[in-house]
Scaffold this motif. Structure first.
Motif, PDB file in Angstrom:
ATOM      1  N   UNK A  98      -7.343  -3.879   5.561  1.00 36.58           N
ATOM      2  CA  UNK A  98      -6.796  -4.711   6.540  1.00 36.58           C
ATOM      3  C   UNK A  98      -6.703  -6.332   5.674  1.00 36.58           C
ATOM      4  N   UNK A  99      -8.073  -6.577   5.185  1.00 31.87           N
ATOM      5  CA  UNK A  99      -8.038  -7.942   4.707  1.00 31.87           C
ATOM      6  C   UNK A  99      -7.238  -7.911   3.368  1.00 31.87           C
ATOM      7  N   UNK A 100      -7.171  -7.079   2.617  1.00 29.40           N
ATOM      8  CA  UNK A 100      -6.327  -6.865   1.507  1.00 29.40           C
ATOM      9  C   UNK A 100      -4.687  -7.156   1.763  1.00 29.40           C
ATOM     10  N   UNK A 101      -4.520  -6.412   2.880  1.00 34.32           N
ATOM     11  CA  UNK A 101      -2.952  -6.527   3.236  1.00 34.32           C
ATOM     12  C   UNK A 101      -2.612  -8.076   3.557  1.00 34.32           C
TER      13      UNK A 101
ATOM     14  N   UNK B 272       0.916  -1.051  -0.161  1.00 33.49           N
ATOM     15  CA  UNK B 272      -0.084   0.040   0.036  1.00 33.49           C
ATOM     16  C   UNK B 272       0.894   1.285   0.066  1.00 33.49           C
ATOM     17  N   UNK B 273       2.002   1.212   0.012  1.00 28.54           N
ATOM     18  CA  UNK B 273       3.165   2.206   0.274  1.00 28.54           C
ATOM     19  C   UNK B 273       3.457   2.564  -1.287  1.00 28.54           C
TER      20      UNK B 273
ATOM     21  N   UNK C  39      -1.929  -3.555  -3.398  1.00 23.25           N
ATOM     22  CA  UNK C  39      -3.216  -3.620  -2.440  1.00 23.25           C
ATOM     23  C   UNK C  39      -4.378  -2.933  -3.459  1.00 23.25           C
ATOM     24  N   UNK C  40      -4.125  -1.824  -4.073  1.00 27.95           N
ATOM     25  CA  UNK C  40      -5.120  -1.051  -4.921  1.00 27.95           C
ATOM     26  C   UNK C  40      -5.687  -2.116  -5.800  1.00 27.95           C
TER      27      UNK C  40
END
Length: 291
Positions: free
Chosen positions: A71-74, A41-42, A59-60
């Motif tokens: 959170x679920x995506x990470x 996500x960074x 993540x996107x």
């Protein structure tokens, strides 16, 4: 044998800023540094990274495709990385000859004290690439201003230490800003050394929110004290002396300080049990130039 740091901590604790500053400092010491961004996500990195997980997964892209929140995506991204560990190994192998590696991880704390994928990824890398890593957990120093938040930070640090099973250094980051957060109930040493936590009970009882959970908090403090594992060092990432002290502590924990020493067992023992106040210039291979 390759040395490095696993940089973790809650959102806003300063991980990316830390990696940027630490990379610059180590470069001035003469070390060749590679930063590995494992935060999908960074997407606004202030540093040049040698490996970027966004080349593998973003993540996107994950969130809309699998109808997941952040959170679920990470969690999905870390599980995907674990399944594709060969990709990461292939990216790291060219760096093994002469680089010191900084791993910049996401800020979702569940990844480090509950979920297994991050731990499994690091375990596989350590075994397959012969890495010597120290987990550096950043905790924003403003949490010391609130007894309840401080106890939560202690519990998070302890849980992470037990789960990750790595040499571990807990750091109170942004220590230069702590005066702006309000007056501390105790001297800073109380918070860094994790002294008698029973002194916090009076302050917790003054907070109507915390009073409801006073018994639970007391038991949690007892658990923390029984393990007697958690303490903190402080860090101002813009102060070279502060960063230098932290580097010495990390070098001792992952064995970097021993890597080039041709000395007797007595000399090793003195370094192992002594304070982190050695002079790198004492050893020819550690001579540094810090401006």
């Amino acid at each position: 044998m390759v040395f490095g740091q696993v940089v973790i901590g809650p959102p806003g604790s300063g991980k990316t800023t830390y990696c940027n500053g630490m990379s610059q400092f180590l470069s001035l010491m003469g070390r060749k540094v590679a930063i590995v961004n494992l935060d999908p996500a960074n997407d606004a990195l202030p540093y040049e990274c040698a490996v970027n997980i966004e080349e593998l997964i973003k993540l996107e892209d994950v969130m809309p495709e699998h109808s997941l929140g952040p959170n679920g995506g990470l969690v999905y991204c870390m599980e995907y990385l674990e399944k594709n560990i060969d990709w990461l190994e292939s990216k790291l192998k060219p760096l093994l000859k002469d680089h010191y590696i900084l791993f910049d991880f996401p800020g979702q704390v569940e990844l480090f004290f509950i979920h297994d994928s991050t731990k499994n990824v690091l375990t596989k890398l350590i075994k397959s690439l012969n890495l010597r890593l120290t987990a550096v957990q950043l905790i924003d120093s403003h949490l010391c201003c609130d007894p309840g938040n401080y106890v939560s930070a202690l519990l998070l640090s302890l849980s992470t230490m037990l789960h990750m099973e790595l040499p571990h250094v807990n750091v109170l980051s942004k220590i230069d800003l702590i005066g702006s957060y309000g007056k501390l109930a105790f001297n800073l040493d109380f918070y860094t050394d994790v002294q008698d936590l029973s002194y916090l009970e009076h302050h917790l009882s003054q907070d109507p929110r915390a009073a409801k959970y006073r018994k639970l908090t007391k038991e949690l403090c007892s658990v923390i004290e029984d393990y007697s594992l958690v303490n903190f060092t402080t860090l101002d990432i813009q102060d070279k002396e502060s960063v230098g002290d932290l580097v010495k502590l990390i070098d001792k924990s992952n064995g970097y300080i021993f890597s080039g020493i041709d000395a007797s067992v007595v000399e090793y023992s003195k370094i192992a049990i002594g304070q982190t106040d050695w002079d790198y210039n004492r050893y020819p291979f550690f001579r540094i130039m810090i401006s």
